[in-house]
Write a protein that holds these residues in place. Structure first.
Motif, PDB file in Angstrom:
ATOM      1  N   GLY A   1       0.664  -1.134  -0.166  1.00 49.57           N
ATOM      2  CA  GLY A   1       0.034  -0.053  -0.190  1.00 49.57           C
ATOM      3  C   GLY A   1       0.706   1.172  -0.117  1.00 49.57           C
ATOM      4  O   GLY A   1       0.601   2.251  -0.713  1.00 49.57           O
ATOM      5  N   VAL A   2       1.825   1.338   0.792  1.00 50.52           N
ATOM      6  CA  VAL A   2       2.647   2.548   0.666  1.00 50.52           C
ATOM      7  C   VAL A   2       3.587   2.527  -0.519  1.00 50.52           C
ATOM      8  O   VAL A   2       3.656   3.699  -1.075  1.00 50.52           O
ATOM      9  N   ILE A   3       3.932   1.382  -1.248  1.00 46.74           N
ATOM     10  CA  ILE A   3       4.656   1.513  -2.352  1.00 46.74           C
ATOM     11  C   ILE A   3       3.556   2.195  -3.594  1.00 46.74           C
ATOM     12  O   ILE A   3       3.930   2.844  -4.415  1.00 46.74           O
ATOM     13  N   ALA A   4       2.360   1.596  -3.318  1.00 46.19           N
ATOM     14  CA  ALA A   4       1.199   2.190  -4.330  1.00 46.19           C
ATOM     15  C   ALA A   4       1.127   3.511  -4.237  1.00 46.19           C
ATOM     16  O   ALA A   4       0.836   4.252  -5.281  1.00 46.19           O
TER      17      ALA A   4
ATOM     18  N   LEU B   1       3.280   5.712  -3.048  1.00 48.77           N
ATOM     19  CA  LEU B   1       4.472   6.461  -3.482  1.00 48.77           C
ATOM     20  C   LEU B   1       4.439   6.344  -5.060  1.00 48.77           C
ATOM     21  O   LEU B   1       5.082   7.562  -5.766  1.00 48.77           O
ATOM     22  N   MET B   2       4.044   5.237  -5.673  1.00 52.46           N
ATOM     23  CA  MET B   2       3.783   5.492  -7.206  1.00 52.46           C
ATOM     24  C   MET B   2       2.748   6.399  -7.405  1.00 52.46           C
ATOM     25  O   MET B   2       3.015   7.128  -8.647  1.00 52.46           O
ATOM     26  N   ILE B   3       1.859   6.659  -7.192  1.00 49.01           N
ATOM     27  CA  ILE B   3       0.762   7.694  -7.484  1.00 49.01           C
ATOM     28  C   ILE B   3       1.411   9.114  -7.172  1.00 49.01           C
ATOM     29  O   ILE B   3       1.116  10.012  -7.914  1.00 49.01           O
ATOM     30  N   LEU B   4       1.880   9.159  -6.151  1.00 44.58           N
ATOM     31  CA  LEU B   4       2.492  10.413  -5.803  1.00 44.58           C
ATOM     32  C   LEU B   4       3.618  10.812  -7.206  1.00 44.58           C
ATOM     33  O   LEU B   4       3.664  11.738  -7.334  1.00 44.58           O
ATOM     34  N   SER B   5       4.372   9.785  -7.197  1.00 47.16           N
ATOM     35  CA  SER B   5       5.474   9.895  -8.422  1.00 47.16           C
ATOM     36  C   SER B   5       4.670  10.428  -9.628  1.00 47.16           C
ATOM     37  O   SER B   5       5.056  11.414 -10.426  1.00 47.16           O
ATOM     38  N   SER B   6       3.591   9.796 -10.067  1.00 50.39           N
ATOM     39  CA  SER B   6       3.006  10.091 -11.195  1.00 50.39           C
ATOM     40  C   SER B   6       2.323  11.271 -11.172  1.00 50.39           C
ATOM     41  O   SER B   6       2.456  12.141 -12.374  1.00 50.39           O
ATOM     42  N   VAL B   7       1.910  11.963 -10.071  1.00 52.15           N
ATOM     43  CA  VAL B   7       1.406  13.528  -9.806  1.00 52.15           C
ATOM     44  C   VAL B   7       2.527  14.431  -9.995  1.00 52.15           C
ATOM     45  O   VAL B   7       2.478  15.375 -10.705  1.00 52.15           O
ATOM     46  N   LEU B   8       3.693  14.119  -9.219  1.00 53.35           N
ATOM     47  CA  LEU B   8       4.762  14.843  -9.537  1.00 53.35           C
ATOM     48  C   LEU B   8       5.393  14.944 -11.123  1.00 53.35           C
ATOM     49  O   LEU B   8       5.757  16.089 -11.563  1.00 53.35           O
ATOM     50  N   ILE B   9       5.413  13.894 -11.519  1.00 58.76           N
ATOM     51  CA  ILE B   9       5.802  13.738 -12.993  1.00 58.76           C
ATOM     52  C   ILE B   9       4.979  14.465 -14.001  1.00 58.76           C
ATOM     53  O   ILE B   9       5.374  15.369 -14.669  1.00 58.76           O
ATOM     54  N   THR B  10       3.513  14.443 -13.677  1.00 54.83           N
ATOM     55  CA  THR B  10       2.575  15.269 -14.385  1.00 54.83           C
ATOM     56  C   THR B  10       2.629  16.578 -14.193  1.00 54.83           C
ATOM     57  O   THR B  10       2.701  17.570 -15.152  1.00 54.83           O
ATOM     58  N   CYS B  11       2.910  17.198 -13.199  1.00 53.57           N
ATOM     59  CA  CYS B  11       3.247  18.606 -12.754  1.00 53.57           C
ATOM     60  C   CYS B  11       4.427  18.910 -13.599  1.00 53.57           C
ATOM     61  O   CYS B  11       4.631  20.162 -13.967  1.00 53.57           O
ATOM     62  N   GLN B  12       5.667  18.295 -13.568  1.00 55.02           N
ATOM     63  CA  GLN B  12       6.831  18.674 -14.292  1.00 55.02           C
ATOM     64  C   GLN B  12       6.451  18.499 -15.845  1.00 55.02           C
ATOM     65  O   GLN B  12       6.961  19.502 -16.419  1.00 55.02           O
TER      66      GLN B  12
ATOM     67  N   ALA C   1       0.919   0.798  -9.652  1.00 54.34           N
ATOM     68  CA  ALA C   1       0.168   1.102  -8.418  1.00 54.34           C
ATOM     69  C   ALA C   1      -1.170   0.453  -8.156  1.00 54.34           C
ATOM     70  O   ALA C   1      -1.418   0.032  -7.129  1.00 54.34           O
ATOM     71  N   THR C   2      -1.792   0.432  -9.223  1.00 58.12           N
ATOM     72  CA  THR C   2      -3.162  -0.475  -9.231  1.00 58.12           C
ATOM     73  C   THR C   2      -2.906  -1.947  -8.703  1.00 58.12           C
ATOM     74  O   THR C   2      -3.426  -2.193  -8.008  1.00 58.12           O
ATOM     75  N   LEU C   3      -1.876  -2.430  -9.525  1.00 53.69           N
ATOM     76  CA  LEU C   3      -1.684  -3.735  -9.403  1.00 53.69           C
ATOM     77  C   LEU C   3      -0.947  -4.204  -7.831  1.00 53.69           C
ATOM     78  O   LEU C   3      -1.439  -5.139  -7.310  1.00 53.69           O
ATOM     79  N   ILE C   4       0.086  -3.514  -7.678  1.00 55.83           N
ATOM     80  CA  ILE C   4       0.704  -3.461  -6.410  1.00 55.83           C
ATOM     81  C   ILE C   4      -0.080  -3.298  -5.279  1.00 55.83           C
ATOM     82  O   ILE C   4       0.310  -3.850  -4.108  1.00 55.83           O
TER      83      ILE C   4
ATOM     84  N   ALA D   1       4.675  -6.166 -13.155  1.00 55.76           N
ATOM     85  CA  ALA D   1       3.470  -5.874 -12.089  1.00 55.76           C
ATOM     86  C   ALA D   1       2.426  -6.703 -12.007  1.00 55.76           C
ATOM     87  O   ALA D   1       1.674  -6.815 -11.023  1.00 55.76           O
ATOM     88  N   VAL D   2       2.120  -7.261 -13.137  1.00 53.63           N
ATOM     89  CA  VAL D   2       0.783  -8.275 -13.247  1.00 53.63           C
ATOM     90  C   VAL D   2       1.084  -9.262 -12.535  1.00 53.63           C
ATOM     91  O   VAL D   2       0.315  -9.703 -11.330  1.00 53.63           O
ATOM     92  N   PRO D   3       2.145 -10.350 -12.669  1.00 54.79           N
ATOM     93  CA  PRO D   3       2.199 -11.443 -11.702  1.00 54.79           C
ATOM     94  C   PRO D   3       2.624 -11.173 -10.362  1.00 54.79           C
ATOM     95  O   PRO D   3       1.958 -11.716  -9.480  1.00 54.79           O
ATOM     96  N   LEU D   4       3.334 -10.038 -10.316  1.00 55.19           N
ATOM     97  CA  LEU D   4       3.795  -9.530  -8.966  1.00 55.19           C
ATOM     98  C   LEU D   4       2.475  -9.065  -8.083  1.00 55.19           C
ATOM     99  O   LEU D   4       2.302  -9.673  -6.826  1.00 55.19           O
ATOM    100  N   GLY D   5       1.946  -8.259  -8.490  1.00 53.92           N
ATOM    101  CA  GLY D   5       0.596  -7.682  -7.831  1.00 53.92           C
ATOM    102  C   GLY D   5      -0.381  -8.953  -7.737  1.00 53.92           C
ATOM    103  O   GLY D   5      -0.974  -9.030  -6.445  1.00 53.92           O
ATOM    104  N   PHE D   6      -0.748  -9.581  -8.438  1.00 47.53           N
ATOM    105  CA  PHE D   6      -1.757 -10.722  -8.405  1.00 47.53           C
ATOM    106  C   PHE D   6      -1.160 -11.934  -7.557  1.00 47.53           C
ATOM    107  O   PHE D   6      -1.726 -12.561  -6.912  1.00 47.53           O
TER     108      PHE D   6
END
Length: 187
Positions: A24-27, A29-40, A66-69, A145-150
């Motif tokens: 959950g924490v990793i996911a 952080l991935m969402i936060l990273s995507s938001v920061l990259i979008t701002c950049q 993030a969705t899968l993890i 991310a598919v096999p790992l998350g599932f």
């Protein structure tokens, strides 16, 4: 939501709950990273008036990851969308059977996703597939991310099944709590 761990919770269940929390924490952080990259990306396009190369693709891969993890964490919190009309109408015995049936069916689906997701990941890895963009990102990373998350989701579901079969947990407790609340109001 807090997750109190009773003393009788088996070690593998507590360990999987901890792994799910880390996911959950990793996911997040991935969402936060995507938001920061979008701002950049917006800054580069609108303020600097330059083109972007990798940002859109990175945001897509981060959100998929993030969705899968995040699957096991959402399962741990029982945050997946559920329809509780039928369980709320059933008495406790059939409600428990329904919960077991749903868990087994979901575990089977997650197992199939692990199997076929790993096949796709392995193809991307062994054939060195890359995205068809200027960035040419190695596709084994997002496909992994598919096999790992599932697989992690499968393990969390298995722990939930163990706790349900052993009578230590009831995944439909929310439905039962709502029913008890209604009974209190009426009675």
């Amino acid at each position: 939501m807090s997750d109190p761990a009773p003393v009788d919770t088996p070690l593998p269940v507590r360990a999987m709950n901890a792994v799910s929390t880390v996911c959950g924490v990793i996911a997040a952080l991935m969402i936060l990273s995507s938001v920061l990259i979008t701002c950049q990306m917006i800054f580069v396009r609108l303020i600097l008036n330059r083109s972007t190369i990798w940002q859109t693709e990175a945001v897509i891969y981060l959100m998929i990851g993030a969705t899968l993890i995040g699957l096991p964490y959402v399962q741990k919190l029982r945050g997946h969308v559920g329809v509780d009309l039928l369980p709320s109408l059933l008495p406790p015995g059939p409600r428990r059977v329904l919960a077991l049936f749903v868990l087994v069916l979901t575990i089977a689906m997650a197992g199939a996703m692990v199997w076929y997701g790993f096949d796709t990941f392995h193809l991307a890895w062994s054939r060195n597939w890359k995205s068809e963009t200027v960035w040419a990102f190695p596709l084994w990373i997002p496909y992994g991310a598919v096999p790992l998350g599932f697989a992690l989701y499968f393990l969390q579901l298995s722990m939930d099944l163990w706790m349900t079969v052993s009578g230590r947990d009831n995944p439909l407790a929310a439905s039962m709590a709502h029913e008890a609340e209604l009974e209190e109001r009426v009675g």
